[in-house]
Motif scaffolding. Structure first.
Motif, PDB file in Angstrom:
ATOM      1  N   PRO B  65       0.825  -1.206   0.000  1.00  0.00           N
ATOM      2  CA  PRO B  65       0.000   0.000   0.000  1.00  0.00           C
ATOM      3  C   PRO B  65       0.863   1.261   0.000  1.00  0.00           C
ATOM      4  CG  PRO B  65       0.014  -0.999   2.165  1.00  0.00           C
ATOM      5  CD  PRO B  65       0.772  -1.920   1.276  1.00  0.00           C
ATOM      6  N   GLY B  66       0.329   2.309  -0.578  1.00  0.00           N
ATOM      7  CA  GLY B  66       1.060   3.577  -0.569  1.00  0.00           C
ATOM      8  C   GLY B  66       0.673   4.439  -1.747  1.00  0.00           C
ATOM      9  N   LEU B  67       1.377   5.563  -1.882  1.00  0.00           N
ATOM     10  CA  LEU B  67       1.074   6.504  -2.955  1.00  0.00           C
ATOM     11  C   LEU B  67       1.848   6.142  -4.213  1.00  0.00           C
ATOM     12  CD1 LEU B  67       1.271   9.809  -0.916  1.00  0.00           C
ATOM     13  CD2 LEU B  67      -0.765   8.528  -1.529  1.00  0.00           C
ATOM     14  N   ALA B  68       1.372   6.630  -5.341  1.00  0.00           N
ATOM     15  CA  ALA B  68       2.084   6.420  -6.595  1.00  0.00           C
ATOM     16  C   ALA B  68       1.862   7.634  -7.476  1.00  0.00           C
ATOM     17  CB  ALA B  68       1.584   5.157  -7.291  1.00  0.00           C
ATOM     18  N   PHE B  69       2.736   7.829  -8.434  1.00  0.00           N
ATOM     19  CA  PHE B  69       2.618   8.903  -9.422  1.00  0.00           C
ATOM     20  C   PHE B  69       2.468  10.261  -8.742  1.00  0.00           C
ATOM     21  CE2 PHE B  69       1.486   5.038 -11.520  1.00  0.00           C
ATOM     22  CZ  PHE B  69       2.219   5.099 -12.686  1.00  0.00           C
ATOM     23  N   SER B  70       3.523  10.661  -8.035  1.00  0.00           N
ATOM     24  CA  SER B  70       3.578  11.934  -7.310  1.00  0.00           C
ATOM     25  C   SER B  70       2.409  12.104  -6.349  1.00  0.00           C
ATOM     26  CB  SER B  70       3.585  13.122  -8.281  1.00  0.00           C
ATOM     27  OG  SER B  70       4.480  12.901  -9.316  1.00  0.00           O
ATOM     28  N   GLY B  71       1.896  10.996  -5.825  1.00  0.00           N
ATOM     29  CA  GLY B  71       0.822  11.097  -4.847  1.00  0.00           C
ATOM     30  C   GLY B  71      -0.559  11.251  -5.440  1.00  0.00           C
ATOM     31  N   SER B  72      -0.698  11.149  -6.758  1.00  0.00           N
ATOM     32  CA  SER B  72      -2.029  11.315  -7.332  1.00  0.00           C
ATOM     33  C   SER B  72      -2.836  10.024  -7.261  1.00  0.00           C
ATOM     34  CB  SER B  72      -1.939  11.799  -8.781  1.00  0.00           C
ATOM     35  OG  SER B  72      -1.201  10.892  -9.539  1.00  0.00           O
ATOM     36  N   ILE B  73      -2.183   8.903  -6.992  1.00  0.00           N
ATOM     37  CA  ILE B  73      -2.866   7.619  -6.815  1.00  0.00           C
ATOM     38  C   ILE B  73      -2.573   7.147  -5.402  1.00  0.00           C
ATOM     39  CG2 ILE B  73      -2.977   5.215  -7.608  1.00  0.00           C
ATOM     40  CD1 ILE B  73      -3.793   7.064  -9.765  1.00  0.00           C
ATOM     41  N   SER B  74      -3.595   6.669  -4.724  1.00  0.00           N
ATOM     42  CA  SER B  74      -3.360   6.125  -3.398  1.00  0.00           C
ATOM     43  C   SER B  74      -3.911   4.709  -3.349  1.00  0.00           C
ATOM     44  CB  SER B  74      -4.050   7.009  -2.352  1.00  0.00           C
ATOM     45  OG  SER B  74      -3.997   6.378  -1.108  1.00  0.00           O
ATOM     46  N   ALA B  75      -3.002   3.729  -3.375  1.00  0.00           N
ATOM     47  CA  ALA B  75      -3.430   2.327  -3.332  1.00  0.00           C
ATOM     48  C   ALA B  75      -3.508   1.880  -1.882  1.00  0.00           C
ATOM     49  CB  ALA B  75      -2.469   1.457  -4.133  1.00  0.00           C
ATOM     50  N   ASP B  76      -4.498   2.404  -1.152  1.00  0.00           N
ATOM     51  CA  ASP B  76      -4.644   2.040   0.256  1.00  0.00           C
ATOM     52  C   ASP B  76      -5.756   0.997   0.406  1.00  0.00           C
ATOM     53  OD1 ASP B  76      -6.708   3.660  -0.459  1.00  0.00           O
ATOM     54  OD2 ASP B  76      -6.298   5.245   0.974  1.00  0.00           O
ATOM     55  N   GLY B  77      -6.093   0.679   1.653  1.00  0.00           N
ATOM     56  CA  GLY B  77      -7.133  -0.317   1.895  1.00  0.00           C
ATOM     57  C   GLY B  77      -8.473   0.091   1.307  1.00  0.00           C
ATOM     58  N   PHE B  78      -8.774   1.391   1.380  1.00  0.00           N
ATOM     59  CA  PHE B  78     -10.030   1.917   0.838  1.00  0.00           C
ATOM     60  C   PHE B  78     -10.109   1.639  -0.662  1.00  0.00           C
ATOM     61  CE2 PHE B  78     -12.475   5.505  -0.915  1.00  0.00           C
ATOM     62  CZ  PHE B  78     -13.602   5.478  -0.116  1.00  0.00           C
ATOM     63  N   ALA B  79      -9.005   1.953  -1.373  1.00  0.00           N
ATOM     64  CA  ALA B  79      -8.977   1.714  -2.819  1.00  0.00           C
ATOM     65  C   ALA B  79      -9.121   0.223  -3.107  1.00  0.00           C
ATOM     66  CB  ALA B  79      -7.678   2.251  -3.407  1.00  0.00           C
ATOM     67  N   THR B  80      -8.413  -0.607  -2.347  1.00  0.00           N
ATOM     68  CA  THR B  80      -8.470  -2.050  -2.581  1.00  0.00           C
ATOM     69  C   THR B  80      -9.895  -2.562  -2.413  1.00  0.00           C
ATOM     70  OG1 THR B  80      -6.250  -2.212  -1.714  1.00  0.00           O
ATOM     71  CG2 THR B  80      -7.491  -4.259  -1.902  1.00  0.00           C
ATOM     72  N   PHE B  81     -10.558  -2.113  -1.354  1.00  0.00           N
ATOM     73  CA  PHE B  81     -11.927  -2.563  -1.091  1.00  0.00           C
ATOM     74  C   PHE B  81     -12.822  -2.271  -2.289  1.00  0.00           C
ATOM     75  CE2 PHE B  81     -16.200  -2.265   0.545  1.00  0.00           C
ATOM     76  CZ  PHE B  81     -16.267  -3.280   1.481  1.00  0.00           C
ATOM     77  N   PHE B  82     -12.791  -1.007  -2.766  1.00  0.00           N
ATOM     78  CA  PHE B  82     -13.684  -0.649  -3.865  1.00  0.00           C
ATOM     79  C   PHE B  82     -13.235  -1.275  -5.178  1.00  0.00           C
ATOM     80  CE2 PHE B  82     -15.387   2.557  -1.003  1.00  0.00           C
ATOM     81  CZ  PHE B  82     -16.732   2.386  -1.252  1.00  0.00           C
ATOM     82  N   ARG B  83     -11.906  -1.448  -5.356  1.00  0.00           N
ATOM     83  CA  ARG B  83     -11.457  -2.131  -6.569  1.00  0.00           C
ATOM     84  C   ARG B  83     -12.044  -3.531  -6.618  1.00  0.00           C
ATOM     85  NH1 ARG B  83      -5.015  -0.776  -6.573  1.00  0.00           N
ATOM     86  NH2 ARG B  83      -5.073   1.073  -7.904  1.00  0.00           N
ATOM     87  N   LEU B  84     -11.961  -4.248  -5.489  1.00  0.00           N
ATOM     88  CA  LEU B  84     -12.481  -5.614  -5.461  1.00  0.00           C
ATOM     89  C   LEU B  84     -13.981  -5.615  -5.753  1.00  0.00           C
ATOM     90  CD1 LEU B  84     -10.547  -7.120  -2.411  1.00  0.00           C
ATOM     91  CD2 LEU B  84     -10.098  -7.458  -4.833  1.00  0.00           C
ATOM     92  N   VAL B  85     -14.698  -4.652  -5.158  1.00  0.00           N
ATOM     93  CA  VAL B  85     -16.152  -4.623  -5.362  1.00  0.00           C
ATOM     94  C   VAL B  85     -16.488  -4.361  -6.830  1.00  0.00           C
ATOM     95  CG1 VAL B  85     -18.243  -3.312  -4.854  1.00  0.00           C
ATOM     96  CG2 VAL B  85     -16.750  -4.002  -3.004  1.00  0.00           C
ATOM     97  N   VAL B  86     -15.875  -3.341  -7.447  1.00  0.00           N
ATOM     98  CA  VAL B  86     -16.273  -3.011  -8.827  1.00  0.00           C
ATOM     99  C   VAL B  86     -15.789  -4.074  -9.814  1.00  0.00           C
ATOM    100  CG1 VAL B  86     -16.472  -0.534  -8.437  1.00  0.00           C
ATOM    101  CG2 VAL B  86     -14.326  -1.444  -9.270  1.00  0.00           C
TER     102      VAL B  86
END
Lengths: 104, 487
Positions: B65-86
């Motif tokens: 988990p962490g930021l990517a692309f100068s902080g414009s992407i945040s692959a945190d738990g919140f993102a993972t949860f919604f990625r899995l759902v969609v």
């Protein structure tokens, strides 16, 4: 502030007026193409805001954002006009009032 | 903030689900061109593989988990949860789209390519940590879904759905964008963390511009999640779009738009929460009431599910109004449960409707239980979950949402919300009564057994609903950890 001496607020007020005009046109016009043009007007109002703010803030970010908006608007136009074209093919009309078959 | 423009390996890993989906979508388009448009079925399988791979990629990204692309992407738990759902929603829809599209002789690679692009946009929306990335993600998802809504080009209903979805969707995007422009002027940045820092200055330093920006952004998101007063498009679009597409539109884009809404309002706009709390409160209540009351009057099942999905957006909005990390976790849990039960219900509709969607009325379902008892039983489970009966995901979703609302002191909203869900029971139960208590109609009489993909999608969504209802704590614990969004 700006080179020509036009204050930032004038740009922002002009953009807000354009945005309002676009929104009002979208709500009151019945031709689908005109409605679509009103959306483009709203997007250009946003671009004007971005560019004026970027100039005021002495940042390049706002100028780049305007480019992103243009790209998205172009993609939207491509898809939107294609959809409007299929509607016209099926109904021979681009009046939104005549596209009202979906009712319970 | 790094100043290197070459992404590192770990940054690419954090964006890998989106990269994979976009590449796979493009590959489908190329392959379709090369093989001559006769290979829809194989391309559909490829899309399923790509979605499965994206699911795994999200899990792999979650390990770093962490930021990517100068902080414009945040692959945190919140993102993972919604990625899995969609992605799961996209997977289910891709699964039962096959039989539907073959029936309409319209199974082509472009359908699956658009589906993958749209899911990619939704994943990006869940992980965007900067407003322009969020906007691009939203448009990627939306533009692909405008085309999907009108995918059956010769169908007048689908045309109408597409043009309405397109016009109102673009109108909403303009509002969202104007909100972004205003907050850029106020904070001088589009990064969520920097906006928060700018708005969190000494009290009274925030100008009315911040409040206006919040209102515009909220209007843009409210369109996408079909929250009142911006819900008018949903019934027409869901009714006119092909049933699998309606399933898709009611699930992925809605969950992703809520992800964006939650992240923006819980991080960037949290310091000025007083300026938007009232708007969200009114919108939550209006959405629940409009959705449930209108659903009572519907006889077309797709329209009924559309109004029901508006009502469900209202319940999630209650959790947003709570604006606490408990509220965010409740909204996440609710959306996960909602996606499965709704996609499952639409899977039955897409199978039952037959060619040209002839049978889409509630009364057509009469006697379904006597002809296809398993389908009827699974649909009943999903409908009970939509009502919010215990032992289903829907129950715990509502339970957590209203608990969060009570803890935030929203007593009136909770009471009115509970009354609303009691009203909602009526129109779901009506479908159950028609299925079980009536003689088989002509529509149910000559119904063939569901094809394997539809069965698989239906079982998967029913099982997911049950698992969320029996073991809710695992998912809720994950959501609670992820809900503490780092600004």
């Amino acid at each position: 502030m700006s080179a020509a001496g036009v204050p930032l607020s004038w740009y922002l007020v002009l953009a807000a007026l354009l945005f309002t005009l676009g929104a009002a046109g979208f709500i009151f016009r019945r031709n689908i193409i005109t409605m679509f043009m009103c959306i483009e007007l709203m997007l250009n109002a946003v671009n004007l805001t971005f560019v004026a703010l970027a100039y005021h803030l002495r940042q390049v970010d706002g100028l780049v954002l305007a480019f992103f908006v243009m790209v998205v608007a172009a993609a939207e136009a491509a898809v939107g006009l294609a959809i409007i074209l299929t509607v016209f093919r099926n109904r021979a009309s681009v009046q939104i009032d005549e596209v009202q078959a979906l009712k319970d | 903030m790094t100043h290197s423009f070459v992404p590192t390996g770990v940054e690419l890993l954090r964006l890998s689900p989106e990269i994979l989906l976009v590449l796979a979508g493009t590959l489908l388009l190329v392959l379709e061109g090369l093989t001559g448009a006769k290979r829809g079925r194989e391309l559909g399988r490829l899309a399923l593989v790509a979605l499965g791979a994206a699911l795994l990629a999200s899990l792999a990204a979650a390990r770093q988990p962490g930021l990517a692309f100068s902080g414009s992407i945040s692959a945190d738990g919140f993102a993972t949860f919604f990625r899995l759902v969609v992605i799961a929603a996209g997977l289910l829809v891709a699964l039962f789209s096959g039989p539907y599209l073959r029936r309409e002789s319209a199974e082509r690679g472009e359908y699956y390519a658009l589906l993958l692009y749209s899911v990619a946009g939704q994943c990006l929306m869940a992980s965007a940590n900067e407003l322009i990335v969020l906007f691009i993600a939203l448009e990627t998802s939306s533009i692909a879904s405008y085309v999907l809504a009108g995918y059956l080009r010769a169908d007048r209903r689908a045309n109408e759905a597409a043009v309405k979805y397109f016009l109102l969707g673009s109108f909403a995007s303009a509002f969202l964008l104007y909100g972004i422009a205003l907050i850029y002027g106020e904070a001088g940045s589009t990064w969520l963390g920097q906006i928060r820092a700018a708005l969190a200055g000494p009290p009274g330093s925030a100008t009315p511009l911040a409040g206006a920006a919040a209102a515009f952004l909220f209007a843009g998101f409210a369109f996408k999640v079909s929250a009142a007063p911006f819900q008018v498009w949903a019934p027409d679009v869901y009714q006119g779009a092909p049933a699998p597409v309606a399933a898709f539109l009611s699930a992925g884009p809605k969950a992703a738009a809520f992800a964006g809404l939650l992240r923006v309002f819980m991080t960037a706009f949290e310091p000025v929460s007083a300026s938007w709390e009232g708007i969200v409160w009114v919108s939550a209540l209006a959405t629940m009431i409009v959705g449930n009351l209108a659903a009572l009057l519907q006889s077309n099942i797709k329209r009924l599910l559309a109004y029901s999905s508006i009502a469900h957006a209202g319940y999630v909005m209650v959790a947003v109004t709570a604006h606490s990390s408990i509220g965010t976790a409740a909204a996440m849990f609710y959306l996960a449960a909602y996606v499965f039960m709704n996609v499952g219900a639409f899977a039955v509709v897409s199978y039952f409707a037959r060619q040209g969607e002839r049978y889409v009325h509630v009364d057509d379902l009469a006697g379904l239980a006597w002809r296809q008892p398993v389908v009827a039983a699974l649909l009943s489970l999903l409908l009970l979950s939509l009502i919010g009966v215990p032992l289903t995901g829907g129950f715990f979703g509502k339970f957590y949402v209203f608990t969060a609302a009570l803890e935030a002191g929203l007593v009136w909203l909770t009471v009115l919300g509970l009354l609303n869900s009691a009203v909602a029971a009526y129109y779901y139960l009506r479908i159950l009564v028609v299925m079980y208590m009536r003689e088989p109609s002509e529509a149910a009489a000559d119904l063939a057994a569901p094809p394997a993909p539809v069965r698989a999608a239906l079982w998967a969504s029913a099982l997911a609903t049950l698992i969320l209802g029996i073991f809710p704590s695992t998912v809720l614990e994950y959501a609670s950890k992820a809900a503490a969004l780092a600004p």
